[in-house]
Motif scaffolding. Structure first.
Motif, short mmCIF file in Angstrom:
data_model
loop_
_atom_site.label_atom_id
_atom_site.label_comp_id
_atom_site.label_asym_id
_atom_site.label_seq_id
_atom_site.Cartn_x
_atom_site.Cartn_y
_atom_site.Cartn_z
N LYS A 183 -1.28 6.47 1.09
CA LYS A 183 -1.90 7.54 0.72
C LYS A 183 -3.09 7.35 -0.17
CE LYS A 183 2.54 9.99 -1.39
NZ LYS A 183 3.50 9.28 -2.90
N SER A 184 -3.83 6.65 -0.56
CA SER A 184 -4.92 5.87 -0.79
C SER A 184 -5.34 5.25 0.41
CB SER A 184 -5.15 4.98 -1.93
OG SER A 184 -3.94 3.80 -1.86
N TRP B 124 0.57 -0.72 0.20
CA TRP B 124 -0.01 0.25 -0.53
C TRP B 124 1.51 0.96 0.01
CZ3 TRP B 124 -1.18 2.89 5.38
CH2 TRP B 124 -2.34 3.67 4.86
N LYS C 120 -3.78 2.31 -3.68
CA LYS C 120 -3.01 1.89 -4.75
C LYS C 120 -1.66 1.48 -4.06
CE LYS C 120 -3.86 6.24 -7.22
NZ LYS C 120 -4.30 7.73 -7.23
N GLU D 282 -11.24 4.62 -1.23
CA GLU D 282 -10.79 4.84 -2.31
C GLU D 282 -10.24 3.58 -3.04
OE1 GLU D 282 -9.42 8.89 -0.85
OE2 GLU D 282 -8.23 7.41 -1.28
N THR D 283 -9.53 3.84 -4.17
CA THR D 283 -9.05 3.00 -5.12
C THR D 283 -8.26 2.38 -4.52
OG1 THR D 283 -10.13 2.86 -6.66
CG2 THR D 283 -8.39 1.68 -7.12
#
Lengths: 177, 135
Positions: free
Chosen positions: A95-96, A92, A103, A100-101
């Motif tokens: 940040k996401s 991971w 990343k 959210e999707t």
């Protein structure tokens, strides 16, 4: 003549003393995940997780198919020191957020090979729960929803994430397509 | 003393041959790959697959400095990529993570095998047969 014979006997005995090593080429092939344990406790896998496929090819590249979300991931692998499996796993990006999707970025991870035969692969890693959550090892775990949590709840989550756990992943080789 | 020297020399030559033979084999495969190839037949999971017109027009060229040029008529594109032959596999950078096992290669014919996952997650084994295009 006696000296030559002695020399040969020495060479043969040194060769015989060489530690028997695992045939690491056995790792090449298509593997299906059959079991995951956390500190010795078997983790209940979803049916789709039991069909997770790991294709390891001899050029140092693996592909990971997850039937739970029909995603295909890939990375590199190498065996060092005869029983250390270094893989680049998706991690991971930090940040996401929840909802959210997600990343991911590739990151190196080291496992210890505890068993490798022509039909079984067992690898072990001791790591923090928080790290395990951030890696696709070998199925992704959704990041927690931290919104609305009290400071005490956040502290408890942090403590949990900093707990060390030994994970063991077991795969069986298959010719099943 | 003479016998010892001969024995040591023989041992050194034997070791030298063992190391150089593997490298020579790799160089031989690479040199045979160099050239332009056209796809002639393809099977997926041992079933013959009809090639489309654009697939028969596509070309794959391996150049000596590990540069591969794929003229993909289906995608109307010319793809430039690196290629390597390592660990007995043919790796074309732009097609990774999938790579090829070389089943056979001669000065005129090339047979490659590749593993792919289908959309449903089944492993498919494709075999591609190529003919070399004369320069």
């Amino acid at each position: 003549m006696k000296k030559i014979l002695l020399f040969f006997m020495l060479m043969v005995s040194l060769a015989a003393c060489k530690k028997e090593s695992t045939d690491t080429s056995l790792i090449n092939g298509l593997w299906i995940q059959t079991q995951v344990t956390e500190d010795g406790n078997v983790v209940a896998l979803q049916d789709c997780e039991k069909q997770l496929k790991l294709l390891i090819e001899q050029n140092g590249i693996y592909r990971l198919y997850n039937p739970c979300n029909s995603t295909l991931r890939y990375g590199t692998w190498i065996i060092t020191g005869d029983n250390m499996l270094d893989m680049s796993l998706d991690r991971w990006d930090g940040k996401s957020k929840f909802g959210e999707t997600m990343k991911y970025e590739p990151f190196p991870v080291r496992f210890t090979i505890t068993q490798l035969s022509d039909n079984k692969l067992e690898i072990r890693i001791k790591t923090y729960i928080g790290y395990r959550k951030s890696y696709v090892m070998f199925t992704p775990i959704p990041q927690e929803d931290l919104s609305g949590k009290t400071p005490e709840e956040l502290l408890q989550i942090d403590r949990t994430n900093k707990t060390l756990v030994t994970y063991i992943y077991t795969f069986e080789k298959t010719s099943q397509k | 003393m003479k016998f010892k020297i001969i024995l040591l020399a023989f041992f050194a030559v034997f070791i030298g041959f063992s190391i150089s033979c593997k490298k020579e084999e790799s160089n031989n495969v690479e040199s045979q790959l160099v050239g332009k190839w056209k796809l002639t037949t393809k099977t997926v999971d041992n079933q013959s697959v009809q090639l489309t017109d654009c697939e028969t027009l596509s070309r794959m060229e391996f150049q000596e400095k590990n540069l591969c040029i794929i003229s993909d008529s289906c995608a109307h594109a010319v793809i430039r990529s690196g290629w390597s032959y390592k660990y007995d596999m043919l790796n074309i950078a732009k097609q990774l993570p999938a790579a090829y096992y070389i089943i056979s290669v001669t000065s005129t014919d090339l047979q490659l095998k590749r593993n792919d996952f289908s959309a449903e997650g089944k492993l498919q084994v494709s075999v591609f047969n190529y003919s070399k295009i004369a320069e």
